[in-house]
Design an enzyme around this catalytic site. Structure first.
Site, mmCIF file in Angstrom:
data_model
loop_
_atom_site.group_PDB
_atom_site.id
_atom_site.type_symbol
_atom_site.label_atom_id
_atom_site.label_comp_id
_atom_site.label_asym_id
_atom_site.label_seq_id
_atom_site.Cartn_x
_atom_site.Cartn_y
_atom_site.Cartn_z
ATOM 1 C CB CYS A 134 33.227 43.221 44.696
ATOM 2 S SG CYS A 134 33.809 44.927 44.799
ATOM 3 C CG HIS A 169 32.221 42.926 39.885
ATOM 4 N ND1 HIS A 169 31.084 42.749 40.643
ATOM 5 C CD2 HIS A 169 32.933 43.900 40.492
ATOM 6 C CE1 HIS A 169 31.104 43.599 41.667
ATOM 7 N NE2 HIS A 169 32.219 44.307 41.594
#
Length: 220
Positions: free
Chosen positions: A87, A195
């Protein structure tokens, strides 16, 4: 395996990454502050976690890319150490010139937070070998600036050299060619927007992220 998580001011997934790697591999993870100029000896993995480093001021990841520790991270990558940016960590890798392209505002201009199905585009990497031919995995998306962009020439090179590791099955943010994660040409630096650190146990809705860390462990 010896691993470290870099902690930037504004990181909010640093502990998540530490726990995910430790529970996935059984190995201890060290936390490294962004102002440090050296990394622990003998590392096999460096994780740049998600969050909002420096409050996402200027551009997401742009200020963190100039942190003192990043020179050591670049040197470690040049020496073949595996580096994973998740991210905001993906944004930092692009801003630091360690991966091509850039991350822009999501196409819908809204923050996206939900489970995401990914295609394992390249299963023959040090990050995906543990998937053992599995074609789709589920992880968690959580970003407002996850719209991956590369110009046509760069995109053609990325595709031609097999650098795309994950693609979105249902693209949530407008990323070019549905790219959700890609590696460098050497194959030891991975940036991904979803994630794995939020999907490493079944209780979290998916354990597919654990196999990413196990792949690195096996390669080490």
């Amino acid at each position: 395996m010896s691993a470290a998580v870099i902690v930037f001011p504004g990181s909010n997934c640093d502990r998540d990454c530490k726990v995910a790697v430790e529970r996935s591999t059984g190995e201890r993870v060290q936390m490294v502050w962004h102002q440090d100029t050296a990394l622990p000896d003998g590392l096999d993995l460096i994780v740049l976690p998600g969050g909002f480093s420096y409050g996402d001021y200027l551009r997401c990841g742009a200020m963190a890319a100039q942190s003192p520790v990043m020179q050591a991270v670049k040197k470690a990558a040049d020496d073949g150490v595996a580096v994973v940016g998740i991210c905001n960590g993906f944004q930092i890798l692009c801003e630091a010139g360690m991966l091509p392209g850039a991350l822009m505002r999501n196409a819908g201009l809204k923050y996206v937070c939900k489970p995401i199905t990914l295609e394992v585009t390249n299963g023959q990497t040090r990050f995906t070998s543990a998937y053992q031919g599995k074609r789709e995995v589920v992880m968690t998306q959580g970003n407002g600036d996850g719209n991956y962009f590369a110009d046509p020439e760069t995109l053609a090179r990325i595709e031609g050299e097999g650098q795309v590791v994950f693609r979105y099955v249902d693209n949530p943010n407008g990323s070019v060619a549905n790219i959700a994660g890609l590696q460098n040409t050497r194959g030891n630096v991975l940036g991904m927007m979803p994630h794995p650190d939020r999907a490493f146990e079944a209780e979290l809705g998916s354990a597919d992220g654990a196999d990413l860390f196990r792949s690195i462990y096996a390669a080490a």
